[in-house]
Structures are given as C-alpha cells and as structure tokens.
Scaffold this motif. Structure first.
Motif, PDB file in Angstrom:
ATOM      1  N   GLN A  44       6.314 -14.375  -6.460  1.00  0.00           N
ATOM      2  CA  GLN A  44       5.322 -14.794  -5.472  1.00  0.00           C
ATOM      3  C   GLN A  44       4.147 -15.570  -6.067  1.00  0.00           C
ATOM      4  N   LEU A  45       3.782 -15.261  -7.316  1.00  0.00           N
ATOM      5  CA  LEU A  45       2.594 -15.879  -7.902  1.00  0.00           C
ATOM      6  C   LEU A  45       2.909 -16.742  -9.118  1.00  0.00           C
ATOM      7  N   ALA A  48       8.135   2.307   0.626  1.00  0.00           N
ATOM      8  CA  ALA A  48       6.716   2.446   0.307  1.00  0.00           C
ATOM      9  C   ALA A  48       6.352   1.628  -0.923  1.00  0.00           C
ATOM     10  N   ILE A  49       7.239   1.615  -1.913  1.00  0.00           N
ATOM     11  CA  ILE A  49       6.987   0.846  -3.133  1.00  0.00           C
ATOM     12  C   ILE A  49       6.837  -0.637  -2.803  1.00  0.00           C
ATOM     13  N   GLU A  50       7.764  -1.154  -2.019  1.00  0.00           N
ATOM     14  CA  GLU A  50       7.711  -2.585  -1.698  1.00  0.00           C
ATOM     15  C   GLU A  50       6.464  -2.936  -0.887  1.00  0.00           C
ATOM     16  N   CYS A  51       6.091  -2.063   0.044  1.00  0.00           N
ATOM     17  CA  CYS A  51       4.872  -2.317   0.823  1.00  0.00           C
ATOM     18  C   CYS A  51       3.646  -2.334  -0.084  1.00  0.00           C
ATOM     19  N   SER A  52       3.574  -1.375  -1.014  1.00  0.00           N
ATOM     20  CA  SER A  52       2.435  -1.302  -1.930  1.00  0.00           C
ATOM     21  C   SER A  52       2.388  -2.511  -2.858  1.00  0.00           C
ATOM     22  N   VAL A  53       3.535  -2.895  -3.389  1.00  0.00           N
ATOM     23  CA  VAL A  53       3.592  -4.047  -4.293  1.00  0.00           C
ATOM     24  C   VAL A  53       3.137  -5.308  -3.574  1.00  0.00           C
ATOM     25  N   ASN A  54       3.620  -5.512  -2.366  1.00  0.00           N
ATOM     26  CA  ASN A  54       3.230  -6.715  -1.613  1.00  0.00           C
ATOM     27  C   ASN A  54       1.735  -6.731  -1.312  1.00  0.00           C
ATOM     28  N   LEU A  55       1.163  -5.548  -1.047  1.00  0.00           N
ATOM     29  CA  LEU A  55      -0.281  -5.473  -0.807  1.00  0.00           C
ATOM     30  C   LEU A  55      -1.051  -5.801  -2.085  1.00  0.00           C
ATOM     31  N   ILE A  98      -0.072  -7.651  -4.535  1.00  0.00           N
ATOM     32  CA  ILE A  98       0.072  -9.091  -4.763  1.00  0.00           C
ATOM     33  C   ILE A  98      -0.960  -9.860  -3.941  1.00  0.00           C
ATOM     34  N   ARG A  99      -1.132  -9.480  -2.678  1.00  0.00           N
ATOM     35  CA  ARG A  99      -2.103 -10.165  -1.815  1.00  0.00           C
ATOM     36  C   ARG A  99      -3.526  -9.975  -2.328  1.00  0.00           C
ATOM     37  N   ILE A 100      -3.856  -8.753  -2.758  1.00  0.00           N
ATOM     38  CA  ILE A 100      -5.219  -8.470  -3.194  1.00  0.00           C
ATOM     39  C   ILE A 100      -5.518  -9.147  -4.536  1.00  0.00           C
ATOM     40  N   ALA A 101      -4.546  -9.118  -5.437  1.00  0.00           N
ATOM     41  CA  ALA A 101      -4.768  -9.630  -6.788  1.00  0.00           C
ATOM     42  C   ALA A 101      -4.602 -11.143  -6.891  1.00  0.00           C
ATOM     43  N   ARG A 102      -4.057 -11.763  -5.860  1.00  0.00           N
ATOM     44  CA  ARG A 102      -3.796 -13.211  -5.914  1.00  0.00           C
ATOM     45  C   ARG A 102      -5.042 -14.028  -6.332  1.00  0.00           C
TER      46      ARG A 102
END
Length: 446
Positions: free
Chosen positions: A30-31, A412-419, A421-425
């Motif tokens: 994603q990044l 839950a893992i995938e939801c947390s990882v995606n969040l 990614i959004r915050i750390a972008r």
C-alpha cells in the motif's frame, strides 16, 4: 548504552507471526515502504504456530477464513488445517512477498522509549545467540506480539523433583516417544483437548487432571478433508474459495448474538449450551458427564471443537480426574484426595501468560510507562485497539479488546493493519513527523 550498536529504519515491527508478516506486506503493497525490519525472539518465523507444535495442534476456525483475504491458500487439505499447514502458509506468505529477508530471528524485544527531541522510538533489543544488547531507532514502532507464545506454568509442589520429562504444549520442540509410558496431562482447554486424542493410542495410560468442565461441540463436517480434485478446483477457480470464505464468515457472524448481554443473548446461549450437553450425553461415557457439564454460561470461555477428544474418553487407557494436584513426586502425581497416580511423563496444557504488551517497558511522553498510563486511566485500552495517547507513532496489532471470540482473528488483524497503514501514511510519506491519539478522547476507548 554508549557502546551499543545503533541502527535506524523507518519502521520496526516486533513479532514475525501473522500480524507482523501482514503488516510488512501492507507497508510494501500500500505504501511502497521497504525500510523496515521485523524482530522476533523465536528460531523461526510463524508466531504462535511456530511455538505450538504439540501433537494434534490445529486451528479451530475453517482455513478458508483463517487466511489473509488477499492471499488465499488452496493447499489446505482439511476444513480445519493442522499446525504444520498453517505454519507452512505463513512462511509462504513471507517468502512470496520478500519479507523473509527483513526478518531478524532470535532477537528479543526488551522495551522502547520515545525520544521527543528526535521524534523517534529507541527500541531496546537483545541478541539471544550472543547476549549482545543494542538499540534500534525508528519513526514508527509496531508491536505485533501475540498472546499464545509465553507458556503459563502451574504451581505444583514438588514438580522440580519429578524424574521424567515435563513439557508445556507451547514448548514441544522435538518428537517425544510416549510409547508404553504413563502420561499425565494437566489442563483441558483447547491444547489439552487436542493433545489427548493425538497421543492416547501410544501411551500405556493417560490421566488428565482438570479444574472445571468445558463446552464441547461437534467438529463441523467431521473436519472434512479436501481431495486433490477439490484442491485443484480451489487453485484453478479462485472464486470457489472466495465463496467458501464468504459463507464461513457469514455463518460465524450469525453466532455473535450469543455474546450479547440481553434476553436474546440469554436464549441463544442456552440453546447452544443445550446442544453441547446433548452431544456429551450421546457420545461421552456416562461416568464422565459431571466432568463435561459446565456450570457457567456458554461464551465465558472459548468453546472447544471436538476433534476425537470425546471418543478418546472411551479408551481403557484414559482416566479423567477432577481433583486438584497437591504434590508431584519423583514418579507420581498425588491429588488432594490422597490418591497417587504413577506417571512417567507430564504434559502441561495450562495456557499462556498474556504479557505481550510490555507495558512496564514501553516509555512514552513525560517518561511514563504504558502501565502507568493504563493504571491512571483505570484499565487497559487503546483507540480502535491500536493507538494510545502519549505514545506517538506507536501501534499495537491485536491490541486491547481486539479479539471478538466468535470469528477468525485474522479478520481483526487485517482491520488493525489497514488502520495502522492509514494512520502512519503521513509519517512514512514525510508529510508529518508525529501522529498521536487526541488526549481528550483517550478515556472513551478504555
């Protein structure tokens, strides 16, 4: 610390299980970020599935859902895959996505401190092979440490005098020859209920010591095995596996209602508890019914899928005991009633210590540890389970309250990882230096 080796990457990930591997993959996908490293204290990547190798170990969620949404696995040979297949899958994900080369094994995380002047985390680590301690600096720190790797040991007087092997299920690191031995299994949770049927045919006798009953439910579809034709269909027609995944997700999601603390939840819990009692009455030896009938609501503990455990109770080698262990001698186990059981090998299926937060050793702003912050706020909590005020640029995967108990933890893992990614972008794209939860909202997420 002046003589210690110092390193820098944009991201440090602690833990090379499914959470950490997926985090690394999404940084890349994603990044387009490859400036990261994963540290893990184990000898091989895989997290809980590298730590737990006891006989009979398997997942209790269908493999179609116990896999990453973007990396399906058509090679699972049964509905509920074994530990070996899950571990192979995790390693395949890491290898295929070039994550393996950025994993540093046998490196233990000791703690971390936020440094305001540099806007970075100083992560303290120790090389378990050499004993060397060093520091790694990073803009972003991600804890992907799971809860099913640190064994919990019971306090059993005299255990140190026992002459035979004493092995916790989370430390089963080789093939043990149990043929002809008198074996004791302490515990009857998921691990205990899987290891018993896996070894019952080898041993001379098996005595299982339990504290309280569990809810057992029949294994769906008898853990149906996928033949070569069906696996070829999964490989060549990916939509079939996707449809199965959606179906499993929907079926499991319909069970969420039983966890609600209302009249509907009460009815659903009683319905499922009644089915469990009926299953026990129809399949278990009558003398064990009281030891298999819980006195608490279904859902207080994780239900156990019966993968031949109840059938193993019919074996003449099997003895199920609900009596506290008062003493362990050199060659026996003594219960509170005074009865002595001859034992050659002890298996501890006593669960795990949930110490993955490193709350005492993670120091945020104002020099306060995460434990101090949580104590001040009256409990453990995190924004959307991943972020905490006063701990900028730090994130937990499988953080406080992230597991729902009714569906695949990988969701839950995938939801947390995606969040994350959004915050750390903004940080990783050099658009911001710090991201932190608003302190005014901190109390809302305890």
């Amino acid at each position: 610390m002046e003589n210690q080796k110092r390193l820098y990457t944009d991201v440090v990930i602690i833990g090379a299980g499914l959470s950490g591997i997926n985090m690394a993959c999404q940084l890349q996908r994603q990044l387009c970020v490859s400036d990261y490293v994963i540290y893990d204290r184990a000898r091989e990547l895989g997290g809980a599935w590298a730590a737990n190798k006891y006989p009979g170990c398997s997942v209790d969620i269908p493999g179609a859902l116990y896999s990453l949404s973007w990396f399906a696995n058509p090679k699972f040979t049964s509905l509920f895959p074994s530990q070996k297949e899950i571990l192979s899958y995790i390693q395949c994900v890491a290898r295929t996505n070039n994550v393996t080369e950025r994993v540093e094994l046998q490196i233990e995380w000791k703690g971390a401190q936020w440094v305001e002047s540099s806007g970075t985390w100083h992560v303290s680590l120790r090389n378990l092979r050499t004993g060397e301690e060093f520091r790694h600096e990073a803009k972003v720190l991600v804890s992907a440490v799971g809860g099913y790797t640190n064994p919990k040991f019971p306090i059993l007087p005299g255990l140190d005098t026992f002459e035979g092997p004493v092995v916790h299920t989370a430390e089963w690191n080789k093939e043990y020859d149990l043929r002809g031995l008198n074996v004791a299994v302490v515990g009857n949770g998921c691990s205990g209920s899987q290891v018993v049927p896996a070894v019952i045919d080898e041993v001379s006798s098996l005595t299982q010591f339990i504290r309280s009953p569990q809810y057992y439910v029949p294994m769906p579809m008898g853990n149906y095995r996928f033949g070569k034709v069906l696996r070829a269909c999964f490989s060549n027609i990916p939509l079939t596996l996707l449809l199965i995944r959606w179906l499993v997700f929907w079926i499991l999601d319909t069970t969420l209602g039983q966890f609600y603390n209302d009249s509907k939840g009460d009815i659903l819990r009683e319905e499922r508890a009644s089915r469990s009692r009926k299953y026990i009455a129809e399949n278990a030896p009558e003398r064990y019914w009281p030891l298999l009938t819980p006195g608490y609501d279904l859902g207080c503990r994780r239900r156990i899928l019966d993968n031949h455990y109840i059938r193993s109770l019919h074996s003449p080698r099997m003895n199920l005991v609900k009596n506290s262990i008062s003493q362990v001698d050199s060659k026996s186990v003594v219960t509170r009633s005074g009865k002595k059981y001859p034992v050659d090998f002890i298996i501890l299926a006593t669960g795990f210590e949930f110490t993955q937060w490193k709350a005492d050793s993670v120091i945020g702003r104002r020099g306060k540890s995460l434990k101090q912050i949580w104590d001040d706020r009256g409990g453990i909590g995190a924004y959307k389970t991943v972020a905490m005020n006063e701990f900028p640029n730090m994130f937990y995967l499988l953080g406080p309250n992230s597991g729902s108990g009714h569906t695949s933890v990988l969701f839950a893992i995938e939801c947390s990882v995606n969040l994350v990614i959004r915050i750390a972008r903004p940080i990783l794209q050099r658009q911001a230096s710090i991201v932190e939860q608003n302190g005014a909202d901190a109390q809302l997420f305890q």
